[in-house]
Design a protein around this motif. Structure first.
Motif, PDB file in Angstrom:
ATOM      1  N   ILE A  17     -19.576  29.194   7.099  1.00 41.46           N
ATOM      2  CA  ILE A  17     -18.822  28.874   8.233  1.00 41.46           C
ATOM      3  C   ILE A  17     -19.049  27.357   7.716  1.00 41.46           C
ATOM      4  N   THR A  18     -20.001  26.799   6.824  1.00 36.67           N
ATOM      5  CA  THR A  18     -19.725  25.294   6.951  1.00 36.67           C
ATOM      6  C   THR A  18     -18.395  25.027   5.826  1.00 36.67           C
ATOM      7  N   ILE A  19     -18.787  25.602   4.658  1.00 38.27           N
ATOM      8  CA  ILE A  19     -17.800  25.869   3.259  1.00 38.27           C
ATOM      9  C   ILE A  19     -16.494  25.853   4.640  1.00 38.27           C
ATOM     10  N   ARG A  20     -16.081  26.641   4.741  1.00 39.21           N
ATOM     11  CA  ARG A  20     -14.471  26.598   5.788  1.00 39.21           C
ATOM     12  C   ARG A  20     -14.956  26.165   6.236  1.00 39.21           C
ATOM     13  N   SER A  21     -14.836  25.838   7.343  1.00 37.65           N
ATOM     14  CA  SER A  21     -14.786  24.348   8.446  1.00 37.65           C
ATOM     15  C   SER A  21     -14.408  22.920   8.022  1.00 37.65           C
ATOM     16  N   VAL A  22     -15.607  23.060   7.180  1.00 39.53           N
ATOM     17  CA  VAL A  22     -15.275  21.430   5.784  1.00 39.53           C
ATOM     18  C   VAL A  22     -13.227  21.667   5.499  1.00 39.53           C
ATOM     19  N   LEU A  23     -13.606  23.169   4.711  1.00 38.69           N
ATOM     20  CA  LEU A  23     -12.243  23.104   3.896  1.00 38.69           C
ATOM     21  C   LEU A  23     -10.986  23.109   4.651  1.00 38.69           C
ATOM     22  N   LEU A  24     -11.308  23.281   5.794  1.00 37.71           N
ATOM     23  CA  LEU A  24     -10.080  24.266   6.841  1.00 37.71           C
ATOM     24  C   LEU A  24     -10.053  22.517   7.224  1.00 37.71           C
ATOM     25  N   LEU A  25     -10.715  20.883   7.985  1.00 32.80           N
ATOM     26  CA  LEU A  25     -10.621  20.123   7.670  1.00 32.80           C
ATOM     27  C   LEU A  25      -9.441  19.700   7.335  1.00 32.80           C
ATOM     28  N   CYS A  26     -10.281  19.731   6.258  1.00 40.49           N
ATOM     29  CA  CYS A  26      -9.542  18.746   4.957  1.00 40.49           C
ATOM     30  C   CYS A  26      -8.176  19.016   4.426  1.00 40.49           C
ATOM     31  N   LEU A  27      -8.221  20.105   4.071  1.00 35.79           N
ATOM     32  CA  LEU A  27      -6.441  20.472   4.448  1.00 35.79           C
ATOM     33  C   LEU A  27      -5.619  20.400   5.490  1.00 35.79           C
ATOM     34  N   THR A  28      -6.338  20.312   6.563  1.00 36.70           N
ATOM     35  CA  THR A  28      -6.021  20.076   7.940  1.00 36.70           C
ATOM     36  C   THR A  28      -5.222  18.711   8.194  1.00 36.70           C
ATOM     37  N   PHE A  29      -6.421  17.179   7.792  1.00 37.88           N
ATOM     38  CA  PHE A  29      -5.737  16.523   7.352  1.00 37.88           C
ATOM     39  C   PHE A  29      -4.687  15.938   6.819  1.00 37.88           C
ATOM     40  N   GLY A  30      -5.126  16.428   5.229  1.00 34.39           N
ATOM     41  CA  GLY A  30      -3.698  16.791   4.529  1.00 34.39           C
ATOM     42  C   GLY A  30      -2.631  17.182   4.743  1.00 34.39           C
ATOM     43  N   VAL A  31      -2.226  18.416   5.307  1.00 35.35           N
ATOM     44  CA  VAL A  31      -1.254  18.444   6.013  1.00 35.35           C
ATOM     45  C   VAL A  31      -0.700  17.630   7.488  1.00 35.35           C
ATOM     46  N   LEU A  32      -1.373  16.718   7.748  1.00 36.17           N
ATOM     47  CA  LEU A  32      -1.261  16.109   8.804  1.00 36.17           C
ATOM     48  C   LEU A  32      -0.406  14.401   8.162  1.00 36.17           C
ATOM     49  N   GLY A 143      -4.484  13.616  -3.847  1.00 38.06           N
ATOM     50  CA  GLY A 143      -4.579  13.654  -5.280  1.00 38.06           C
ATOM     51  C   GLY A 143      -6.089  15.241  -5.474  1.00 38.06           C
ATOM     52  N   PRO A 144      -6.825  14.139  -6.075  1.00 35.91           N
ATOM     53  CA  PRO A 144      -7.712  16.017  -5.928  1.00 35.91           C
ATOM     54  C   PRO A 144      -8.561  16.659  -5.130  1.00 35.91           C
ATOM     55  N   TRP A 145      -8.676  16.646  -3.737  1.00 42.07           N
ATOM     56  CA  TRP A 145      -9.994  15.861  -2.393  1.00 42.07           C
ATOM     57  C   TRP A 145      -8.829  17.017  -2.528  1.00 42.07           C
ATOM     58  N   LEU A 146      -7.472  16.671  -2.127  1.00 43.09           N
ATOM     59  CA  LEU A 146      -6.675  18.159  -1.487  1.00 43.09           C
ATOM     60  C   LEU A 146      -6.398  18.980  -2.215  1.00 43.09           C
ATOM     61  N   LEU A 182      -4.753  27.364   4.891  1.00 41.76           N
ATOM     62  CA  LEU A 182      -4.903  27.056   6.574  1.00 41.76           C
ATOM     63  C   LEU A 182      -5.884  28.349   7.204  1.00 41.76           C
ATOM     64  N   LEU A 183      -4.412  29.119   6.829  1.00 41.13           N
ATOM     65  CA  LEU A 183      -4.806  30.686   8.685  1.00 41.13           C
ATOM     66  C   LEU A 183      -5.833  31.736   7.805  1.00 41.13           C
ATOM     67  N   PHE A 184      -6.012  31.931   6.174  1.00 41.64           N
ATOM     68  CA  PHE A 184      -7.008  32.317   5.378  1.00 41.64           C
ATOM     69  C   PHE A 184      -8.299  31.664   5.979  1.00 41.64           C
ATOM     70  N   LEU A 185      -9.023  30.784   6.248  1.00 37.12           N
ATOM     71  CA  LEU A 185      -9.909  29.808   6.606  1.00 37.12           C
ATOM     72  C   LEU A 185     -10.152  29.733   7.851  1.00 37.12           C
ATOM     73  N   LEU A 186      -9.164  29.949   8.628  1.00 36.77           N
ATOM     74  CA  LEU A 186      -9.276  29.886  10.227  1.00 36.77           C
ATOM     75  C   LEU A 186      -9.616  31.451  10.342  1.00 36.77           C
ATOM     76  N   LEU A 187      -9.542  32.561   9.047  1.00 40.68           N
ATOM     77  CA  LEU A 187      -9.279  34.342   9.661  1.00 40.68           C
ATOM     78  C   LEU A 187      -9.936  35.366   9.278  1.00 40.68           C
ATOM     79  N   GLU A 188     -10.509  35.017   8.210  1.00 41.60           N
ATOM     80  CA  GLU A 188     -10.602  36.338   7.188  1.00 41.60           C
ATOM     81  C   GLU A 188     -12.120  35.584   7.175  1.00 41.60           C
ATOM     82  N   PRO A 189     -13.254  36.359   6.820  1.00 40.80           N
ATOM     83  CA  PRO A 189     -12.896  37.642   6.949  1.00 40.80           C
ATOM     84  C   PRO A 189     -12.616  38.361   8.592  1.00 40.80           C
ATOM     85  N   ARG A 190     -13.715  37.482   9.297  1.00 42.79           N
ATOM     86  CA  ARG A 190     -13.357  37.559  10.827  1.00 42.79           C
ATOM     87  C   ARG A 190     -12.936  36.047  11.052  1.00 42.79           C
TER      88      ARG A 190
END
Length: 238
Positions: A17-32, A143-146, A182-190
């Motif tokens: 959950i921690t990894i998914r949440s960090v990746l989701l926040l990182c990618l969401t910020f990238g989208v913004l 760059g590299p982080w995104l 983003l959808l994958f990190l939010l919804l999968e596998p649950r």
């Protein structure tokens, strides 16, 4: 022994959950950031000079007329960032007979002693299968982080057993669908918000074909929503 096994499973669940949440926040910020960069506020040459003099400009992208070389010819557009969330642009007057063109030397003079990174706009057309908001992110804010966050999410998808679609479906959603990661990190596998022990209802998974068609619709919807959100944010900031 059973208690230890439960603790191990609980520990791995927290890590996941921690990894998914960090990746989701990182990618969401990238989208913004990408959204704000493609819908910049209109600025002026004087505002660019003032921001550069105050050392508030972190990145500058310039473009020549008709996609030409902005360093050797007239510059048609200047985009600059004052931090990751404030983007402005100005478009110099087209060169006319008897009037000087806005060229690289003029831009360099306007920037003065600014430490901003200055690049010419890339007209190569992106990086293949990687979504535009990852591959075309301007400046050091991407760059590299995104790119690394998106690739890690993609590898997690390949190594898992998705619930809503097979791997082919998610491959199309990640690439053609633009925001599938983003959808994958939010919804999968649950869903990320499900409590421990709560299981989603079983459902038939999307096939690769249906995933491709869904990805086309998602890609068009995502782009429209990003542009609309960018203009709305700019209206609120004006």
């Amino acid at each position: 022994m059973t208690s230890e096994a439960v603790e191990v499973r609980r520990g791995w669940r927290i890590v996941g959950i921690t990894i998914r949440s960090v990746l989701l926040l990182c990618l969401t910020f990238g989208v913004l950031v990408f959204t704000l960069s493609i819908t910049p506020l209109q600025g002026t040459r004087a505002e660019l000079r003032a921001a550069a003099a105050a050392d508030r400009v972190s990145f500058v992208e310039h473009d020549g007329y008709d996609g030409g070389d902005g360093q050797n010819g007239a510059i048609s557009r200047v985009l600059w960032a004052q931090g990751p969330l404030l983007w402005r642009e100005f478009r110099p007057q087209p060169p006319a007979e008897g009037s000087p063109a806005y060229v690289w030397a003029e831009l360099r003079k306007d920037l003065g002693q600014s430490r901003a990174r200055v690049v010419e706009r890339d007209h190569s057309g992106g990086t293949g299968w990687i979504p535009a908001w990852v591959a075309d992110m301007p400046g050091p804010v991407g760059g590299p982080w995104l790119m690394g966050g998106w690739i890690l999410a993609f590898l997690i998808m390949l190594g898992s057993t998705p619930r809503l679609g097979n791997r082919w479906a998610w491959l199309w959603l990640f690439t053609v669908g633009q925001t599938g990661a983003l959808l994958f990190l939010l919804l999968e596998p649950r869903p990320l918000w499900f409590a421990a022990g709560r299981r989603p209802a079983p459902r038939e998974r999307l096939s690769g074909g249906w995933g491709f068609l869904t990805a086309i619709g998602l890609g068009l919807l995502s782009f429209g929503l990003l542009v609309a959100a960018g203009y709305l944010l700019n209206l609120l900031r004006n």
